[in-house]
Design a protein around this motif. Structure first.
Motif, PDB file in Angstrom:
ATOM      1  N   UNK A  96       0.762  -1.221   0.009  1.00 30.80           N
ATOM      2  CA  UNK A  96      -0.138  -0.053   0.081  1.00 30.80           C
ATOM      3  C   UNK A  96       0.825   1.192  -0.073  1.00 30.80           C
ATOM      4  N   UNK A  97       2.099   1.288   0.413  1.00 28.44           N
ATOM      5  CA  UNK A  97       2.857   2.322   0.475  1.00 28.44           C
ATOM      6  C   UNK A  97       3.298   2.886  -1.063  1.00 28.44           C
ATOM      7  N   UNK A  98       3.470   2.092  -2.007  1.00 29.97           N
ATOM      8  CA  UNK A  98       3.954   2.063  -3.294  1.00 29.97           C
ATOM      9  C   UNK A  98       2.856   2.989  -3.946  1.00 29.97           C
ATOM     10  N   UNK A  99       1.658   2.543  -3.542  1.00 33.61           N
ATOM     11  CA  UNK A  99       0.732   3.163  -4.556  1.00 33.61           C
ATOM     12  C   UNK A  99       0.244   4.539  -3.927  1.00 33.61           C
ATOM     13  N   UNK A 100       0.648   4.977  -2.759  1.00 32.23           N
ATOM     14  CA  UNK A 100       0.210   6.283  -2.385  1.00 32.23           C
ATOM     15  C   UNK A 100       1.326   7.536  -2.420  1.00 32.23           C
ATOM     16  N   UNK A 101       0.953   8.701  -2.716  1.00 39.72           N
ATOM     17  CA  UNK A 101       1.769   9.788  -2.734  1.00 39.72           C
ATOM     18  C   UNK A 101       2.197  10.136  -1.502  1.00 39.72           C
ATOM     19  N   UNK A 102       3.563   9.957  -1.284  1.00 40.08           N
ATOM     20  CA  UNK A 102       4.298  10.166   0.111  1.00 40.08           C
ATOM     21  C   UNK A 102       3.954  11.763   0.632  1.00 40.08           C
ATOM     22  N   UNK A 103       3.774  12.580  -0.549  1.00 43.09           N
ATOM     23  CA  UNK A 103       3.463  14.010   0.159  1.00 43.09           C
ATOM     24  C   UNK A 103       2.085  14.613   0.421  1.00 43.09           C
ATOM     25  N   UNK A 104       1.471  13.560   0.041  1.00 36.43           N
ATOM     26  CA  UNK A 104      -0.129  14.097   0.260  1.00 36.43           C
ATOM     27  C   UNK A 104      -0.833  13.283   1.654  1.00 36.43           C
ATOM     28  N   UNK A 105      -1.580  14.216   2.473  1.00 39.39           N
ATOM     29  CA  UNK A 105      -1.896  13.551   3.463  1.00 39.39           C
ATOM     30  C   UNK A 105      -3.267  12.753   3.060  1.00 39.39           C
ATOM     31  N   UNK A 106      -3.649  11.889   3.955  1.00 43.18           N
ATOM     32  CA  UNK A 106      -4.740  10.776   3.564  1.00 43.18           C
ATOM     33  C   UNK A 106      -5.910  11.621   2.863  1.00 43.18           C
ATOM     34  N   UNK A 107      -6.348  12.667   3.839  1.00 47.67           N
ATOM     35  CA  UNK A 107      -7.627  13.404   3.377  1.00 47.67           C
ATOM     36  C   UNK A 107      -7.229  14.178   2.360  1.00 47.67           C
ATOM     37  N   UNK A 108      -6.097  14.847   1.927  1.00 45.08           N
ATOM     38  CA  UNK A 108      -5.833  15.337   0.704  1.00 45.08           C
ATOM     39  C   UNK A 108      -6.072  14.411  -0.597  1.00 45.08           C
ATOM     40  N   UNK A 109      -5.473  13.175  -0.240  1.00 48.36           N
ATOM     41  CA  UNK A 109      -5.155  12.043  -1.430  1.00 48.36           C
ATOM     42  C   UNK A 109      -6.687  11.798  -1.763  1.00 48.36           C
ATOM     43  N   UNK A 110      -7.609  11.717  -1.107  1.00 46.20           N
ATOM     44  CA  UNK A 110      -9.075  11.581  -1.452  1.00 46.20           C
ATOM     45  C   UNK A 110      -9.575  12.692  -2.113  1.00 46.20           C
ATOM     46  N   UNK A 111      -9.275  13.825  -1.320  1.00 44.16           N
ATOM     47  CA  UNK A 111      -9.983  15.050  -2.014  1.00 44.16           C
ATOM     48  C   UNK A 111      -9.265  15.263  -3.523  1.00 44.16           C
ATOM     49  N   UNK A 112      -8.201  14.927  -3.689  1.00 42.21           N
ATOM     50  CA  UNK A 112      -7.308  15.307  -5.036  1.00 42.21           C
ATOM     51  C   UNK A 112      -7.869  14.229  -6.321  1.00 42.21           C
ATOM     52  N   UNK A 113      -8.262  13.020  -5.852  1.00 46.93           N
ATOM     53  CA  UNK A 113      -8.936  12.123  -6.999  1.00 46.93           C
ATOM     54  C   UNK A 113     -10.202  12.477  -7.286  1.00 46.93           C
ATOM     55  N   UNK A 114     -10.846  12.942  -6.223  1.00 48.43           N
ATOM     56  CA  UNK A 114     -12.379  13.446  -6.233  1.00 48.43           C
ATOM     57  C   UNK A 114     -12.306  14.734  -7.384  1.00 48.43           C
ATOM     58  N   UNK A 115     -11.376  15.461  -7.019  1.00 47.97           N
ATOM     59  CA  UNK A 115     -11.428  16.690  -7.834  1.00 47.97           C
ATOM     60  C   UNK A 115     -10.972  16.418  -9.270  1.00 47.97           C
ATOM     61  N   UNK A 116     -10.019  15.497  -9.416  1.00 46.81           N
ATOM     62  CA  UNK A 116      -9.466  15.112 -10.739  1.00 46.81           C
ATOM     63  C   UNK A 116     -10.725  14.389 -11.448  1.00 46.81           C
ATOM     64  N   UNK A 117     -11.693  13.799 -10.800  1.00 49.93           N
ATOM     65  CA  UNK A 117     -12.753  13.009 -11.530  1.00 49.93           C
ATOM     66  C   UNK A 117     -13.910  14.059 -11.713  1.00 49.93           C
ATOM     67  N   UNK A 118     -13.717  15.273 -11.061  1.00 51.05           N
ATOM     68  CA  UNK A 118     -14.977  16.060 -11.133  1.00 51.05           C
ATOM     69  C   UNK A 118     -15.848  15.890 -10.197  1.00 51.05           C
ATOM     70  N   UNK A 119     -15.734  15.023  -9.296  1.00 57.64           N
ATOM     71  CA  UNK A 119     -16.831  14.880  -8.343  1.00 57.64           C
ATOM     72  C   UNK A 119     -17.120  15.813  -7.215  1.00 57.64           C
ATOM     73  N   UNK A 120     -15.915  16.679  -6.906  1.00 58.59           N
ATOM     74  CA  UNK A 120     -15.958  17.700  -5.928  1.00 58.59           C
ATOM     75  C   UNK A 120     -15.781  19.004  -6.682  1.00 58.59           C
ATOM     76  N   UNK A 121     -16.376  20.223  -6.223  1.00 58.98           N
ATOM     77  CA  UNK A 121     -16.167  21.399  -6.965  1.00 58.98           C
ATOM     78  C   UNK A 121     -15.090  22.122  -6.106  1.00 58.98           C
ATOM     79  N   UNK A 122     -15.193  22.299  -4.859  1.00 65.25           N
ATOM     80  CA  UNK A 122     -14.401  23.040  -4.269  1.00 65.25           C
ATOM     81  C   UNK A 122     -13.307  22.234  -3.275  1.00 65.25           C
ATOM     82  N   UNK A 123     -12.277  22.676  -2.786  1.00 70.81           N
ATOM     83  CA  UNK A 123     -11.341  22.084  -1.902  1.00 70.81           C
ATOM     84  C   UNK A 123     -12.198  21.739  -0.592  1.00 70.81           C
ATOM     85  N   UNK A 124     -12.951  22.765  -0.458  1.00 65.33           N
ATOM     86  CA  UNK A 124     -13.580  22.467   1.234  1.00 65.33           C
ATOM     87  C   UNK A 124     -14.576  21.358   1.106  1.00 65.33           C
ATOM     88  N   UNK A 125     -15.306  21.463  -0.033  1.00 68.59           N
ATOM     89  CA  UNK A 125     -16.237  20.418   0.004  1.00 68.59           C
ATOM     90  C   UNK A 125     -15.604  18.948  -0.215  1.00 68.59           C
TER      91      UNK A 125
END
Ligand code: ATP
Ligand code: MG
Lengths: 270, 289
Positions: A96-125
């Motif tokens: 599981x280490x190899x597939x996570x970006x070491x510089x992203x906190x867990x919450x940010x990692x999830x927020x990131x993929x959701x934004x990339x896929x257009x599933x969340x509009x804002x960072x806060x959301x």
């Protein structure tokens, strides 16, 4: 909806560069995975399990045969379609280490993929939703602020699962998802996979070599050897009446702790 | 570290160190100075026999790591890497020795493997190639860090038998670092179970029939079994990371049997059979287990 989510027909995968010997890693494999079910794939080392997984997700180049996901042919998908497919069908790896970006906190990692896929509009959301997804995989909201290296192996594997689920994954391929984890934690993760199947209807292709794990997790199992399927069926049936010699060998080679101790005690006695 | 972990490896014996995988490697690396048998010391990252240099053929100590990436060089073929590892006296019949080694670790097509680069092999094949490389040097001590996690059980069983054979024939001392108790039951003579950097229970392998420490008991229950229940019984919580180890008994936050004393003071060793001892307040004199 019932019926197969994934249908694979006469799949062949080869490796080899021009002038080199060609290795046929997968040699004509056909199977289907029903919605909401877990199909286990076991087989000896080098039998083509990981190759099969990568090919199903469209990640191998020299592929022959037919792969249908939700009625659409994967090998013929256009750009946009592939993008949606990559969101719906994902892989969970052993490490599981190899597939996570070491510089992203867990919450940010999830927020990131959701934004990339257009599933969340804002960072806060996106951040607010991240906590919910962490809860889905049994992690307290406080873990959103941890970097991967601040998490245990099991917790990282949970974040990985959350990352796949939060963009709407329906089909997950897990290639030995617990073999890098502490035994005490393996059971927790296996139980989590099982409950995701039950509560969220996730469809699984679970790769491994431990029949005891398959018995816990899978509805049906395929046994592979040298790129071919040599046996298949409902797990309990295959375990109760293994037909192929390799399956028999697999069963007898996996003793419990007690059996192993008994056998050695008997050996010492003679 | 050295004070906490006290191990003795004997020729012809397999000693298992069972520990959580999260920090398995870091612990191994950190602990090796203390783990190594008397008479060995670390020297610029390499392990040497103290006084006497290299004795007999081979290098003395060989490692097999969990992660093939750490041992195998991606730019050389397996063949050239094993050849490198052969002792001088084997160089003359290198080809034969190499195919023998590859067959011993379960390859049916040694020639293809010799010509392959690491990325052309599956995970399990890489591990076996690594083991062949470790054995090529005819070591006297073999440290095997999770040598079989990615192997299917039939190959695993073959390799374990092979290790047991070698250990007898060549009087090899094996230190097996693993979290797989079935593997331990299969080949180890002695077992030490480690939790969060400390050994919590030690004894002859037979102790696995009736372990005393709640962590070890939990590990056994957590194993998926062919005849087991529908739902697995894991141990709640997770192993604390290096910087956040709790005071007292390190397992107490996850232990159903813990009482006040467990959070306050480290448990002393209690003897509970020949060579069998446990560090647990509940199991000790005046305990409650
Ligand atoms: N990139 C590659 N180039 C050439 N051959 C490859 C490559 N990747 C895999 N192979 C070969 O394909 C075959 C199947 O490998 P694969 O990784 O799918 O096995 P596996 O069943 O996942 O094994 P394991 O249980 O050890 O992980 C092996 O013979 C391997 O050597
Ligand atoms: Mg694989």
């Amino acid at each position: 909806m019932s019926g197969p989510l994934l249908q694979v027909d006469s799949l062949r995968v080869t490796y080899g560069a021009p002038g080199r010997r060609v290795v046929e890693a997968v040699r004509g494999v056909s199977f289907e995975v029903l919605r909401g079910r877990c199909l286990g794939v076991v087989g000896e080392s080098g039998s083509g399990k990981s190759t099969l997984a990568r090919a199903v997700l469209g990640l191998e180049e020299r592929v022959d045969g037919r792969i249908e996901f939700d009625g659409r042919e994967v090998l013929r998908m256009g750009r946009a379609e592939i993008r949606a497919f990559r969101r719906r069908a994902q892989m969970v790896f052993q490490d599981p280490m190899g597939s996570l970006n070491p510089r992203l906190k867990a919450g940010a990692a999830l927020a990131e993929v959701r934004r990339v896929h257009g599933l969340a509009k804002t960072r806060r959301e996106a951040a607010a939703q991240a906590a919910d997804w962490l809860a889905t995989v049994g992690l307290d909201a406080a873990y959103a602020n941890r970097f991967p290296h601040e998490l245990s192996g099991g917790q990282r594997q949970r974040v990985n699962l959350a990352r796949a689920l939060c963009v709407g994954a329906e089909f997950l391929i897990a290639d030995e998802p617990v073999s890098a984890l502490d035994v005490s934690v393996q059971a927790q993760i296996l139980n989590l996979l099982k409950s995701l199947q039950e509560t969220r209807g996730i469809t699984w292709l679970l790769i491994g070599h431990d029949l005891a794990v398959m018995r816990q997790m899978a509805d049906e199992v395929l046994v592979m050897k040298e790129g071919r399927i040599v046996e298949r069926g409902p797990v309990d049936e295959v375990l109760a009446r293994p037909a192929h010699s390799y399956t028999k060998e697999l069963l007898s080679a996996a003793p419990s702790v007690r059996q192993a101790l008994d056998r050695r005690a008997a050996e010492r006695a003679v | 570290m050295a004070g906490e972990v006290d191990l003795c490896l004997r020729a012809g014996r397999t000693t298992a160190l069972v520990g959580e995988s999260g920090c398995g490697k870091s612990i191994t690396a950190a602990a090796l100075g203390g783990l190594l048998p008397r008479g060995m010391s670390r020297d610029r990252g390499e392990i040497r026999w103290a006084g006497g240099g290299e004795r007999g053929p081979g290098k003395g100590l060989a490692y097999v790591f969990q992660d093939p990436g750490e041992c195998l060089d991606p730019v050389f073929t397996i063949g050239s890497q094993i050849r490198e590892a052969l002792p001088k006296e084997d160089r003359g019949r290198a080809r034969e020795r190499m195919t023998d080694l590859l067959r011993t670790v379960g390859f049916d097509e040694p020639e293809r493997v010799l010509a392959s680069y690491p990325h052309q092999l599956s995970g399990g094949m890489q591990q076996r190639a690594m083991l062949a490389m470790a054995l090529a040097g005819r070591p006297r001590v073999l440290v095997a860090d999770e040598p079989t996690t990615a192997l299917d059980v039939t190959v695993q069983a073959k390799i374990l038998r092979l290790l047991a054979d070698l250990q007898r024939k060549e009087n090899l001392a094996v230190l097996l670092i693993t979290h797989n108790l079935a593997v331990v039951a299969e080949i180890a003579d002695e077992i030490h179970v480690m939790y969060a950097g400390r050994i919590v229970e030690s004894g002859p392998v037979e102790m696995l029939r009736a372990p005393r420490h709640p962590y070890v008991q939990g590990l056994l229950k957590a194993l998926p079994r062919l005849d087991g229940a529908e739902r697995l019984e894991g141990i709640e919580g997770s192993v604390p990371p290096l910087g956040r180890r709790p005071p007292g008994c390190r397992f107490h936050p996850r232990c159903a049997r813990s009482r006040a004393v467990c959070a306050e003071r480290e448990p002393p060793w209690t003897a509970c059979g020949p060579g069998h001892r446990v560090a647990c307040w509940a199991c000790g004199d005046g305990g409650w287990a």
